[in-house]
Each structure stands twice: as structure tokens, then as C-alpha cells.
Design an enzyme around this catalytic site. Structure first.
Site, PDB file in Angstrom:
ATOM      1  N   THR A  70       0.834  -1.188   0.000  1.00 23.10           N
ATOM      2  CA  THR A  70       0.000   0.000   0.000  1.00 23.10           C
ATOM      3  C   THR A  70       0.876   1.249   0.000  1.00 23.10           C
ATOM      4  OG1 THR A  70      -1.905   1.027   1.040  1.00 23.10           O
ATOM      5  CG2 THR A  70      -0.407  -0.116   2.531  1.00 23.10           C
ATOM      6  N   LYS A  74       3.558   1.677  -3.766  1.00 18.39           N
ATOM      7  CA  LYS A  74       2.977   0.991  -4.926  1.00 18.39           C
ATOM      8  C   LYS A  74       3.807   1.194  -6.201  1.00 18.39           C
ATOM      9  CE  LYS A  74      -1.778   0.574  -3.453  1.00 18.39           C
ATOM     10  NZ  LYS A  74      -3.171   0.679  -3.879  1.00 18.39           N
ATOM     11  N   ASP A 110      -6.719  -4.339  -7.433  1.00 21.61           N
ATOM     12  CA  ASP A 110      -7.840  -3.468  -7.057  1.00 21.61           C
ATOM     13  C   ASP A 110      -8.920  -3.390  -8.146  1.00 21.61           C
ATOM     14  OD1 ASP A 110      -7.247  -2.671  -4.471  1.00 21.61           O
ATOM     15  OD2 ASP A 110      -6.059  -0.941  -5.110  1.00 21.61           O
TER      16      ASP A 110
HETATM   17  P1  NAD Z   1      -5.915   8.840  -3.875  1.00 22.75           P
HETATM   18  O1  NAD Z   1      -5.393   9.789  -2.858  1.00 22.75           O
HETATM   19  O2  NAD Z   1      -4.996   8.262  -4.895  1.00 22.75           O
HETATM   20  O3  NAD Z   1      -7.109   9.557  -4.687  1.00 22.75           O
HETATM   21  C1  NAD Z   1      -8.086  10.324  -4.041  1.00 22.75           C
HETATM   22  C2  NAD Z   1      -9.049  10.908  -5.073  1.00 22.75           C
HETATM   23  O4  NAD Z   1     -10.060  11.634  -4.353  1.00 22.75           O
HETATM   24  C3  NAD Z   1      -8.398  11.888  -6.038  1.00 22.75           C
HETATM   25  O5  NAD Z   1      -8.998  11.731  -7.311  1.00 22.75           O
HETATM   26  C4  NAD Z   1      -8.798  13.253  -5.434  1.00 22.75           C
HETATM   27  O6  NAD Z   1      -8.856  14.269  -6.409  1.00 22.75           O
HETATM   28  C5  NAD Z   1     -10.198  12.939  -4.915  1.00 22.75           C
HETATM   29  N1  NAD Z   1     -10.631  13.850  -3.848  1.00 22.75           N
HETATM   30  C6  NAD Z   1     -10.136  13.963  -2.591  1.00 22.75           C
HETATM   31  N2  NAD Z   1     -10.804  14.921  -1.933  1.00 22.75           N
HETATM   32  C7  NAD Z   1     -11.749  15.405  -2.775  1.00 22.75           C
HETATM   33  C8  NAD Z   1     -12.742  16.416  -2.686  1.00 22.75           C
HETATM   34  N3  NAD Z   1     -12.924  17.112  -1.550  1.00 22.75           N
HETATM   35  N4  NAD Z   1     -13.543  16.622  -3.756  1.00 22.75           N
HETATM   36  C9  NAD Z   1     -13.389  15.900  -4.891  1.00 22.75           C
HETATM   37  N5  NAD Z   1     -12.450  14.951  -5.058  1.00 22.75           N
HETATM   38  C10 NAD Z   1     -11.651  14.714  -4.011  1.00 22.75           C
HETATM   39  O7  NAD Z   1      -6.647   7.697  -3.045  1.00 22.75           O
HETATM   40  P2  NAD Z   1      -7.120   6.254  -3.562  1.00 22.75           P
HETATM   41  O8  NAD Z   1      -6.120   5.249  -3.157  1.00 22.75           O
HETATM   42  O9  NAD Z   1      -7.482   6.371  -5.003  1.00 22.75           O
HETATM   43  O10 NAD Z   1      -8.406   5.997  -2.638  1.00 22.75           O
HETATM   44  C11 NAD Z   1      -9.621   6.746  -2.817  1.00 22.75           C
HETATM   45  C12 NAD Z   1     -10.676   6.205  -1.860  1.00 22.75           C
HETATM   46  O11 NAD Z   1     -10.971   4.857  -2.194  1.00 22.75           O
HETATM   47  C13 NAD Z   1     -10.242   6.175  -0.380  1.00 22.75           C
HETATM   48  O12 NAD Z   1     -11.362   6.535   0.402  1.00 22.75           O
HETATM   49  C14 NAD Z   1      -9.873   4.732  -0.143  1.00 22.75           C
HETATM   50  O13 NAD Z   1     -10.070   4.338   1.196  1.00 22.75           O
HETATM   51  C15 NAD Z   1     -10.864   4.012  -1.063  1.00 22.75           C
HETATM   52  N6  NAD Z   1     -10.368   2.710  -1.537  1.00 22.75           N
HETATM   53  C16 NAD Z   1     -11.161   1.614  -1.343  1.00 22.75           C
HETATM   54  C17 NAD Z   1     -10.748   0.376  -1.795  1.00 22.75           C
HETATM   55  C18 NAD Z   1     -11.610  -0.834  -1.572  1.00 22.75           C
HETATM   56  O14 NAD Z   1     -11.118  -1.966  -1.719  1.00 22.75           O
HETATM   57  N7  NAD Z   1     -12.868  -0.667  -1.246  1.00 22.75           N
HETATM   58  C19 NAD Z   1      -9.507   0.234  -2.475  1.00 22.75           C
HETATM   59  C20 NAD Z   1      -8.729   1.379  -2.676  1.00 22.75           C
HETATM   60  C21 NAD Z   1      -9.172   2.613  -2.206  1.00 22.75           C
END
Ligand code: NAD
Length: 278
Positions: A70, A74, A110
Site C-alpha cells: 500500500t 505501490k 484493485d
Molecule cells: P488517492 O489519494 O490516490 O485519490 C483520491 C481521489 O479523491 C483523487 O482523485 C482526489 O482528487 C479525490 N478527492 C479527494 N478529496 C476530494 C474532494 N474534496 N472533492 C473531490 N475529489 C476529491 O486515493 P485512492 O487510493 O485512489 O483511494 C480513494 C478512496 O478509495 C479512499 O477513500 C480509499 O479508502 C478508497 N479505496 C477503497 C478500496 C476498496 O477496496 N474498497 C480500495 C482502494 C481505495
């Protein structure tokens, strides 16, 4: 089932990250090893942020059975693995290191985990369907890449920063940068931002306006804490079908179990173990 006490022959696997102490992966993976009757154990390795380029070597040195990877590692593991899968070639990042003979392979589970969870939950597929992905971060990119391979007919990438949306849309031939209004025309709507997540940047907000949600849509929030996010609450009130991110979390771990052990993951046992703690 009683967990086996680790001995000198126990195979050690784990998740490596910084921070990583909050990870739910040990619960999922240890439930799987136990259910499969394997003498394996899975722990969390919180290593220094500048250690990314030494993780593959550490896996080899310690003979680890497999690693989940993680943030912030990555990219460095994708760059230092012996081999990478097609998904990793496209994404440039990996969340899984596994053995293929003497080689350590970097993979990304993922996106395929999202697709499997979608199909299982809704009893449908993405083939020939339009998908709106909100966000352009790591999770969004994996989902866009996998939805393209799963045969989506159109992928609308909606993000507040257009340049990141453009980069993400390069990951599938059917993907394009879109305005939020496009969400209303899509069969499947996916929140892949952290908006709506407990402890995140905007826990009380939905990333999609209720006017764009309606009956006939399948709305997935990959956030799973809380279980009912602001987006899912709105989607339900508009008559859409909904799923949170627990299914994706379980399925991406199941794919890792398959890569690590070559065995089919016991998804029901993994799900039971996870749902007991979230
Ligand atoms: P990341 O930091 O790479 O991406 C975050 C995204 O959210 C970006 O596109 C950013 O622009 C957007 N963002 C953040 N704040 C924002 C706001 N106020 N308004 C609009 N857009 C906003 O993170 P990630 O690894 O891509 O993870 C994103 C989410 O997905 C997290 O909540 C994470 O916990 C969840 N996730 C879940 C799983 C699962 O298996 N269910 C897997 C990976 C990530």
C-alpha cells in the site's frame, strides 16, 4: 477454527505500507489461510518511507510467501519487481507481490477486485454498459483500466482536476473526460474519491448531486467506512441499487490469496471475518 500457532516452518506473508497499522488486510488474509488449513500467517510491516526500493529484495531475503503493498510503496515495487503484469504496465503501480517460480511478480488486484465485486453484488456485468468513475487517483485508475478490459462501452471520468482525469482516461480506449452531468446518463456510477469517508476530507458530502441519480442505476461507493455513505444514502433515496466498498476490499484480497497460494480464496470466510470488525 482455531488459528495455528506459528512454528519454524510457517510461511509469513504480509502488507507493507506507511502507515499500515489501520489495515484490515491481516483479518482478511489470516481468515483465508485458516479456512484453507494452510500453515501461513499474515502480518503488517510498517517500514520507513524511503525503503520502497528495498521491499522486493526484502521479500526475497526473508522468503516471504507474498506481499500486499500500500501507500507509498505501490510505484517503487512496480519498478523493482522481476516482472510485472499487463495491468501494472498500464498503471505504473502495483498492490501485490507474488512468486512465480524464482521470480517476484508485481500485480494490481484493485481494479479486477472492483469488477468481481460489482458482478457478484448486482448479478450483472460491465460488458456493453456505460460507467461513470468519479475521481482520478490510484483506485479510480485501477477501476478505469479494469472496466475497460471488462468490456464497458463508455467510461466517463469525472474529476475536479481535468489534467488528472485526462491521464486516467488514457487507461482504457473507451474512457473520456466528462462533466458531472454525464453521470446521469450512465448505467453504473462509481465513487472512487475519498469524499464521504469517515475521517476523510469531506465525510458529510456526496461527490454526486442527487439530481444525477435515478432508478435503474447501479451506484458503488468504494468507500466502506461508513457502510452507508452520503452518496449511497442519496442513491437509495432516488431508487438506484447500491453497494459499498467492502465487496471490492474482499475481492481484491481474494485475488491476492489466489496469487500467493494458487488456491481459490474462501470469500465467504473472509467476508465473515471482515464484517465482524467493521
Ligand atoms: P488517492 O489519494 O490516490 O485519490 C483520491 C481521489 O479523491 C483523487 O482523485 C482526489 O482528487 C479525490 N478527492 C479527494 N478529496 C476530494 C474532494 N474534496 N472533492 C473531490 N475529489 C476529491 O486515493 P485512492 O487510493 O485512489 O483511494 C480513494 C478512496 O478509495 C479512499 O477513500 C480509499 O479508502 C478508497 N479505496 C477503497 C478500496 C476498496 O477496496 N474498497 C480500495 C482502494 C481505495
Amino acid at each position: 477454527m482455531t488459528p495455528m500457532t506459528p512454528t519454524a516452518t510457517t510461511v509469513v506473508a504480509g502488507v507493507v505500507g506507511h502507515p499500515v497499522r489501520h489495515s484490515k488486510s491481516p483479518i482478511l488474509h489470516n481468515a483465508a489461510f485458516q479456512h484453507l488449513g494452510l500453515d501461513w500467517t499474515y502480518v503488517a510491516f510498517e517500514v520507513a518511507e524511503d525503503a520502497g526500493d528495498r521491499i522486493v529484495d526484502a521479500m526475497r531475503t526473508f522468503g516471504l510467501g507474498g506481499l500486499s503493498v500500500t501507500m507509498p510503496f505501490k510505484r517503487p515495487v512496480a519498478e523493482s519487481a522481476d516482472r510485472v503484469t499487463e495491468a501494472v504496465v498500464r498503471l505504473g503501480v502495483a498492490n501485490t507481490l507474488f512468486w512465480d517460480g524464482d521470480e517476484i511478480v508485481a500485480d494490481s488486484t484493485d481494479g479486477d477486485g472492483f469488477v468481481l465485486a460489482h458482478n457478484e453484488h448486482f448479478g450483472s456485468t460491465l460488458s456493453g454498459r456505460s460507467v461513470a468513475v468519479i475521481g482520478a487517483g490510484g483506485a479510480a485508475r485501477s477501476i478505469i483500466e479494469a472496466a475497460g478490459r471488462a468490456g464497458a462501452s463508455d467510461i466517463a471520468v469525472v474529476n475536479r482536476t481535468p489534467s488528472s482525469a485526462g491521464d486516467a482516461a488514457e487507461l482504457a480506449t473507451v474512457a473520456r473526460v466528462a462533466d458531472p452531468a454525464a453521470i446521469g446518463d450512465c448505467h453504473v456510477v462509481v465513487n472512487a474519491t475519498s469524499v464521504g469517508m469517515t475521517g476523510g476530507p469531506a465525510p458529510d458530502l456526496s461527490p454526486v448531486d442527487s439530481s444525477l441519480l435515478h432508478r435503474g442505476q447501479e451506484v458503488v461507493d468504494i468507500v466502506y467506512q461508513p457502510a452507508l455513505t452520503p452518496l449511497l444514502r442519496l442513491a437509495e433515496s432516488q431508487g438506484a441499487r447500491t453497494a459499498n466498498g467492502l465487496g471490492m476490499l474482499i475481492q481484491q484480497a481474494g485475488l491476492q490469496i489466489q496469487r500467493f497460494t494458487g488456491l481459490e480464496p474462501p470469500l465467504a470466510a473472509m467476508s465473515d471475518a471482515l464484517r465482524a470488525v467493521v
